[in-house]
Structure formats: structure tokens, C-alpha cells
Design a protein around this motif. Sequence first.
Motif, mmCIF file in Angstrom:
data_model
loop_
_atom_site.group_PDB
_atom_site.id
_atom_site.type_symbol
_atom_site.label_atom_id
_atom_site.label_comp_id
_atom_site.label_asym_id
_atom_site.label_seq_id
_atom_site.Cartn_x
_atom_site.Cartn_y
_atom_site.Cartn_z
ATOM 1 N N LEU A 106 -59.969 -48.934 -21.993
ATOM 2 C CA LEU A 106 -59.230 -50.165 -21.766
ATOM 3 C C LEU A 106 -59.748 -51.275 -22.673
ATOM 4 O O LEU A 106 -60.946 -51.359 -22.917
ATOM 5 N N ARG A 107 -58.833 -52.111 -23.160
ATOM 6 C CA ARG A 107 -59.205 -53.312 -23.898
ATOM 7 C C ARG A 107 -58.486 -54.501 -23.272
ATOM 8 O O ARG A 107 -57.363 -54.371 -22.803
ATOM 9 N N GLY A 108 -59.133 -55.661 -23.298
ATOM 10 C CA GLY A 108 -58.511 -56.872 -22.781
ATOM 11 C C GLY A 108 -59.129 -57.283 -21.462
ATOM 12 O O GLY A 108 -60.330 -57.209 -21.250
ATOM 13 N N GLY A 109 -58.270 -57.742 -20.536
ATOM 14 C CA GLY A 109 -58.690 -58.006 -19.181
ATOM 15 C C GLY A 109 -59.306 -59.353 -18.890
ATOM 16 O O GLY A 109 -59.461 -59.730 -17.728
ATOM 17 N N ILE A 110 -59.733 -60.108 -19.913
ATOM 18 C CA ILE A 110 -60.280 -61.444 -19.666
ATOM 19 C C ILE A 110 -59.117 -62.419 -19.505
ATOM 20 O O ILE A 110 -58.304 -62.586 -20.418
ATOM 21 N N ASP A 111 -59.035 -63.036 -18.350
ATOM 22 C CA ASP A 111 -57.900 -63.891 -17.999
ATOM 23 C C ASP A 111 -57.888 -65.153 -18.863
ATOM 24 O O ASP A 111 -58.758 -66.013 -18.741
ATOM 25 N N LYS A 112 -56.885 -65.258 -19.734
ATOM 26 C CA LYS A 112 -56.799 -66.414 -20.637
ATOM 27 C C LYS A 112 -56.641 -67.724 -19.881
ATOM 28 O O LYS A 112 -57.053 -68.782 -20.359
ATOM 29 N N THR A 113 -56.051 -67.661 -18.667
ATOM 30 C CA THR A 113 -55.856 -68.901 -17.913
ATOM 31 C C THR A 113 -57.183 -69.465 -17.408
ATOM 32 O O THR A 113 -57.276 -70.674 -17.144
ATOM 33 N N CYS A 114 -58.220 -68.623 -17.289
ATOM 34 C CA CYS A 114 -59.530 -69.129 -16.875
ATOM 35 C C CYS A 114 -60.144 -70.040 -17.932
ATOM 36 O O CYS A 114 -61.010 -70.865 -17.627
ATOM 37 N N LEU A 115 -59.686 -69.890 -19.177
ATOM 38 C CA LEU A 115 -60.241 -70.710 -20.254
ATOM 39 C C LEU A 115 -59.800 -72.169 -20.151
ATOM 40 O O LEU A 115 -60.336 -73.026 -20.844
ATOM 41 N N ILE A 116 -58.839 -72.428 -19.275
ATOM 42 C CA ILE A 116 -58.388 -73.798 -19.062
ATOM 43 C C ILE A 116 -59.278 -74.501 -18.039
ATOM 44 O O ILE A 116 -59.305 -75.724 -17.951
ATOM 45 N N GLY A 117 -60.048 -73.720 -17.265
ATOM 46 C CA GLY A 117 -60.813 -74.255 -16.152
ATOM 47 C C GLY A 117 -62.148 -74.856 -16.544
ATOM 48 O O GLY A 117 -62.377 -75.261 -17.689
ATOM 49 N N SER A 118 -63.070 -74.853 -15.591
ATOM 50 C CA SER A 118 -64.383 -75.452 -15.790
ATOM 51 C C SER A 118 -65.298 -74.510 -16.566
ATOM 52 O O SER A 118 -65.025 -73.308 -16.710
ATOM 53 N N LYS A 119 -66.403 -75.060 -17.032
ATOM 54 C CA LYS A 119 -67.414 -74.267 -17.715
ATOM 55 C C LYS A 119 -67.908 -73.134 -16.805
ATOM 56 O O LYS A 119 -68.096 -71.996 -17.254
ATOM 57 N N GLN A 120 -68.092 -73.444 -15.525
ATOM 58 C CA GLN A 120 -68.556 -72.445 -14.569
ATOM 59 C C GLN A 120 -67.527 -71.323 -14.398
ATOM 60 O O GLN A 120 -67.895 -70.144 -14.335
#
Length: 379
Positions: free
Chosen positions: A314-328
Motif C-alpha cells: 500500500l502507498r498513501g494513507g496520510i490524510d491531507k485534510t490533517c495538514l490544515i489542522g494544528s501542529k499536534q
Amino acid sequence: MNNKERREIIEQGKTPDHIPVSRIYPWAEATERWIKEGLPEGEDVNLYLGLDTDDDTYKLPIDMGFNPLFEVEVLDIGNKYVTVIDEYGVTKKMFRTDYDRSNGNITSAGKMSSMSEWINFPVVDYSSWEKIKAERFFTDYKRRVPPNWIDELANVNLIKNDRRMLVENFPILGSFGGLRQLMGLENLIFTMYDNPGLIKKIFEDLTQIWMKILTEAFADVKIDHIIFFEDMCGTNAPIISPECFLEFFGDAYTDFIHFIKENGVKTIDLDSDGNAWKLIPSFIKIGINEFSPCQASANMDIEKLRDAFSDLCLRGGIDKTCLIGSKQEIEQEVKRKYKLAWNKGRYLPQIDHCVPPDVSWDNIRYFAEYCKKYSAKPY
């Protein structure tokens, strides 16, 4: 250990010395924002952030699509909209800003801010397919490789121990994805019902064309990795059923994949956005052994996928929408995905699509730093 070796070890389910950090692919608007917020203009964002920039792979310049392409034709241009016939013969209406970024080319889709309005497609029936096939799908190998192919092969020979040799051809190299590009989604779906033989015929013709091209390519170079572009799923479910996929594409796909595996291709990769859960068993049945991008927002939970399909890389899986959130939030997402990669294997963490423009420069820098941190050691 180089990244080619690391990638092969990951695909075998073994543990590498570290997990390569994959490059990011920002939308043009994201890059424009980052330049305003601190990215030096003209800098490659991946090099600037110290990401590995996919140096385990080298894309071979072997053309599997239209040859020649259509000349892009502007039919109407205004301050807000432009209507064009693009390089694949598709008539579409698009925002003027998207046209200015892409010059109307579908292969520059990553530079656009939105989907075009599709108007007409080049294939509507058997005769139009035969015309396109005769005019745009030449199998003359010299037309499918660049004029400096001998020099290219010399370069390949120098880097082949460090790089995996890749063949891909967005947007044609695929079954549903390729035919949708030729016919449009609605026409493709209705033709499956009204004239199923035509759909099977087109894909069988395509696989025969690809096999003719690759037969000569295999004599020149060892190909390690082929990616099929499909995008046959919506956010909640596939656009077609597993039974439909196998009925229309299964036999030709199976024969083609058997052919490329016999010629030494190890990684058979299928790319589809959306929720592909119901289709993955069919993908495995035809010979696919890698899947991407595992879109988190479409319920493609990477841990559940890893448990359900243990032999599938599998490749991918990191939720791009989380990059809009906080550093934590960014750190938690990156840490969780790399922990899974270390603990269960056969998984290469990557952002699950292009990075949208609502991700700030600070956040993408945090993301890069956390990826480098958690890729470096198992835990």
C-alpha cells in the motif's frame, strides 16, 4: 542501502534501515500560497524541505498514450471561462485561471483549481474508436521513445542499480480510467449497457497495443514498476461493481499483467482515488500487487486495509485534510502512519492526494520534519 533496495524490502514485508520519505505534490495554488509565505520562488519544494523526492524511481520516457497528441484548440476565450479542445481531443469549458496555469492540457490537471465542464469526447462508437486507434495509437516503437533513446538507455544503465524503472501514462494507461478519458463517464457507463462488446473491444485493443510497445521496450531495458491509472471510485463506493470490472476488463487485464510479469516487472500498481474496498479483491485477482493512494477521507483506513489484504503493498494513507489542522494533529497523523509502516510492513506512507491550497507553509514544513523524524527509526 539505497532507496531502491529499501522500496523492494518494504514491498517484501521486511524491515528497512529507514523508511523513505516520499515527495509531495502540491496543487499550483498551494505552491503560489507557499511562495507568499516563505518558500523561495523557483525552489523545488521537495528539495527545499529535504524530502527524498522519489529518488528510488526513474520514469522512463516511453509513450503509451495518444501519439500524436491533438493540438490544443481554443474555441472561446473570455475573462472568466475558456472552452478548448485539449490534447486528448476532449472539448471542455474551464476557468480562465485554470487555462492560464495549464494551457488547457489535461496532463497539467494538478495546476488547476477545479474540474472542467466536459462537453464532448473523441470516442462515441465503434467507428470513432477505429479512427482514433488508426490516427493516435501507432505501435511504431521509434515514435514511442524519444529521439535520444540511445543516450537515454546509457543513462539508465548508469542508474539502474539505484533506481527502479517505471512506466506510467496518465490518463490513458488503465481500463476504466483510460476508457473514461476516451469516452467520458456517462457515455462509458451507458455503452457498457447498450454495447458491452465495444467496451471489451476497446480495452482488448489497448492491451494489444501496449504489449506491442512493451515487447520492444523489454528488449532495451528492465522495467521494474508499472502504474495503471483508474480512479473508478467515489467517496463512498466504487462507480462500478466488482462483477462489472471483471466482466469488462478482467480477461484482458489478466493477460496483460501476466505478460508484463513474465518480462520481469515486479510491482504492478493500481491508482484509484475514493473508496475501493469492494474492488480490491478483484484487483488482486487480475494480478495487482500494489495499491494507492488509500484516500483517508473515503474510509480507506490504512490499518484496516493492511489487516484485510496482507500481501498487497500500500502507498498513501496520510490524510491531507490533517495538514490544515494544528501542529499536534499533523504530528499525530504522521506518527500513526509511520508506526504502522514500521510494525506491519508492505506500506509506504504518503499524502493521499495532491496538497490543497488551504495548507499553510508552516504546516507543510511541520509535516516534512515529522516525516523525517518518524521515518528514521522503528518504534
